[in-house]
Design a protein around this motif. Structure first.
Motif, PDB file in Angstrom:
ATOM      1  N   GLU A  12       0.843  -1.187   0.000  1.00  0.00           N
ATOM      2  CA  GLU A  12       0.000   0.000   0.000  1.00  0.00           C
ATOM      3  C   GLU A  12       0.886   1.248   0.000  1.00  0.00           C
ATOM      4  O   GLU A  12       1.724   1.414   0.893  1.00  0.00           O
ATOM      5  CB  GLU A  12      -0.935   0.011   1.212  1.00  0.00           C
ATOM      6  N   LEU A  13       0.708   2.093  -1.006  1.00  0.00           N
ATOM      7  CA  LEU A  13       1.391   3.377  -1.081  1.00  0.00           C
ATOM      8  C   LEU A  13       0.384   4.465  -0.723  1.00  0.00           C
ATOM      9  O   LEU A  13      -0.730   4.473  -1.250  1.00  0.00           O
ATOM     10  CB  LEU A  13       1.942   3.611  -2.494  1.00  0.00           C
ATOM     11  N   ILE A  14       0.768   5.397   0.144  1.00  0.00           N
ATOM     12  CA  ILE A  14      -0.155   6.413   0.653  1.00  0.00           C
ATOM     13  C   ILE A  14       0.375   7.791   0.289  1.00  0.00           C
ATOM     14  O   ILE A  14       1.546   8.107   0.529  1.00  0.00           O
ATOM     15  CB  ILE A  14      -0.298   6.293   2.184  1.00  0.00           C
ATOM     16  N   LEU A 300      -9.143 -11.692  -0.070  1.00  0.00           N
ATOM     17  CA  LEU A 300      -8.097 -10.710   0.201  1.00  0.00           C
ATOM     18  C   LEU A 300      -8.558  -9.269   0.018  1.00  0.00           C
ATOM     19  O   LEU A 300      -7.877  -8.338   0.457  1.00  0.00           O
ATOM     20  CB  LEU A 300      -6.891 -10.977  -0.703  1.00  0.00           C
ATOM     21  N   VAL A 301      -9.692  -9.074  -0.642  1.00  0.00           N
ATOM     22  CA  VAL A 301     -10.171  -7.717  -0.911  1.00  0.00           C
ATOM     23  C   VAL A 301     -11.598  -7.545  -0.420  1.00  0.00           C
ATOM     24  O   VAL A 301     -12.333  -8.516  -0.223  1.00  0.00           O
ATOM     25  CB  VAL A 301     -10.083  -7.384  -2.417  1.00  0.00           C
ATOM     26  N   GLY A 321      -9.998  -0.248  -8.336  1.00  0.00           N
ATOM     27  CA  GLY A 321     -11.220  -0.912  -7.903  1.00  0.00           C
ATOM     28  C   GLY A 321     -11.068  -1.964  -6.834  1.00  0.00           C
ATOM     29  O   GLY A 321     -12.066  -2.528  -6.384  1.00  0.00           O
ATOM     30  N   LEU A 322      -9.847  -2.252  -6.391  1.00  0.00           N
ATOM     31  CA  LEU A 322      -9.634  -3.256  -5.349  1.00  0.00           C
ATOM     32  C   LEU A 322      -9.127  -2.575  -4.083  1.00  0.00           C
ATOM     33  O   LEU A 322      -8.272  -1.684  -4.143  1.00  0.00           O
ATOM     34  CB  LEU A 322      -8.614  -4.302  -5.808  1.00  0.00           C
ATOM     35  N   ARG A 323      -9.660  -3.007  -2.929  1.00  0.00           N
ATOM     36  CA  ARG A 323      -9.230  -2.503  -1.631  1.00  0.00           C
ATOM     37  C   ARG A 323      -8.930  -3.684  -0.720  1.00  0.00           C
ATOM     38  O   ARG A 323      -9.737  -4.616  -0.613  1.00  0.00           O
ATOM     39  CB  ARG A 323     -10.320  -1.614  -1.017  1.00  0.00           C
ATOM     40  N   LEU A 324      -7.804  -3.633  -0.060  1.00  0.00           N
ATOM     41  CA  LEU A 324      -7.364  -4.739   0.778  1.00  0.00           C
ATOM     42  C   LEU A 324      -8.339  -4.965   1.924  1.00  0.00           C
ATOM     43  O   LEU A 324      -8.775  -4.028   2.591  1.00  0.00           O
ATOM     44  CB  LEU A 324      -5.976  -4.430   1.332  1.00  0.00           C
TER      45      LEU A 324
END
Length: 341
Positions: A12-14, A300-301, A321-324
């Motif tokens: 994850e990059l923030i 996982l999502v 469109g994908l969130r952990l």
């Protein structure tokens, strides 16, 4: 080679506004190290090129690699970084990634791919029978068995399970020589099986062999899955494929798509983790198919891409469109702690 497990790390990059870009690093046959070691390698090898950079600049930059600058990382971060960077870029624009890439459609046909070589006949029929009932638009099976009769047998079973009205593709995963490929395809044809495409019939860099198979006209040749962009360009320049197969490194896929368009060649989207490739499939007009392989990653999502009536749809949320899934993340951390204890 057969495996029942895949090892996955999520990155994850923030950005400064709190947007979170998600990417997945996968290792099929090698166990990934523990979380601390993954983080150490990422900070040492990947982070210096990302720290303080704008996602748009990272996504769109064209760099000229020279000599010793061309190094792979110790862990497979490259694809995950592309996914996370493009995810951030699209979120910052407030757009679904497929729309930001210029898509003019919201869905694309999906075919069922069994990864079925190891399955019993019963499990094989059940898998594809269920896929047919679910409405998948085509079916791809693994071939390349040392006994060609076994491949014919599986094709016979497939047609009984799915009927005659939807296309069938075959994938020997580079198992054949050119002569074996032509003989097998002719055998399938004599047995009454019209093959929509053959994927990677010979070794990936056998451009002359792929071209020869294509010239027989027995079926379409789908190739390029394992080649970098330079290798894909050679395939196109030598007219060695009818379809160019791409995967999920977003920037590379778009470049390959533009290259294929210049040669008037169709693009096919192969397996991509959790079908993240739907974004590029929607955006590239030469794509008529996306592969779906029934892999067990949905947990996982938070939400997967919807598939209805054999069509897969892009997400309307900004980003890819994908969130952990936080539940999956917490479960993984508890398991790691238990193993360490």
């Amino acid at each position: 080679m057969h495996t029942t497990e895949i090892h996955v790390a999520a990155i994850e990059l923030i950005d400064s506004a709190g947007h979170v870009g998600l990417g997945f690093a996968q290792s099929l046959f090698n166990v990934l190290p523990d979380e601390r070691e993954i983080e150490r390698i990422f900070l040492e090898q990947a982070w210096p090129a990302l720290d303080g950079q704008e996602p748009a600049a990272l996504a769109l930059a064209v760099r000229r690699s020279r000599g010793g600058n061309v190094r792979r990382m110790s862990l497979p971060f490259e694809e995950a970084i592309q996914q996370a960077v493009w995810d951030l870029f699209a979120q910052q624009q407030g757009l679904p990634l497929w729309r930001m890439l210029g898509a003019e459609r919201s869905s694309v046909p999906v075919y069922a791919s069994g990864l079925d070589f190891h399955l019993s006949d019963h499990a094989f029929v059940e898998l594809f029978g269920n896929a047919a009932e679910a409405g998948y638009r085509g079916f791809k099976i693994k071939v390349g068995h040392p006994d060609l009769d076994r491949d014919v047998h599986r094709l016979n079973l497939l047609r009984k399970a799915v009927g005659q009205d939807r296309p069938v593709m075959v994938d020997p995963n580079e198992a054949w020589t050119v002569g074996q490929a032509i003989d097998a395809l002719q055998t399938f044809e004599r047995a009454g099986h019209r093959i929509y495409w053959v994927e990677d019939p010979v070794t990936r860099d056998d451009v002359a062999g792929l071209k020869l198979i294509r010239q027989t006209g027995i079926t379409r040749v789908n190739a390029g899955e394992y080649l970098d962009l330079s290798g894909k360009r050679r395939l196109l320049e030598q007219q060695a494929c009818d379809m160019l197969n791409v995967h999920a490194q977003i920037g590379d896929v778009m470049r390959a798509g533009w290259l294929a368009s210049e040669h008037n060649i169709e693009v096919t989207l192969g397996n991509s983790f959790l079908e993240i490739g739907v974004n590029m499939a929607l955006a590239l007009p030469g794509v008529r198919w996306l592969e779906y392989s029934f892999q067990n990653f949905d947990h996982l999502v938070e939400e997967t891409f919807p598939i209805r009536d054999g069509m897969i749809f892009g997400s309307d949320a900004p980003g890819h469109g994908l969130r952990l899934s936080r539940t999956a993340q917490e479960d993984c951390r508890r398991l790691s702690e238990a193993v360490a204890a």
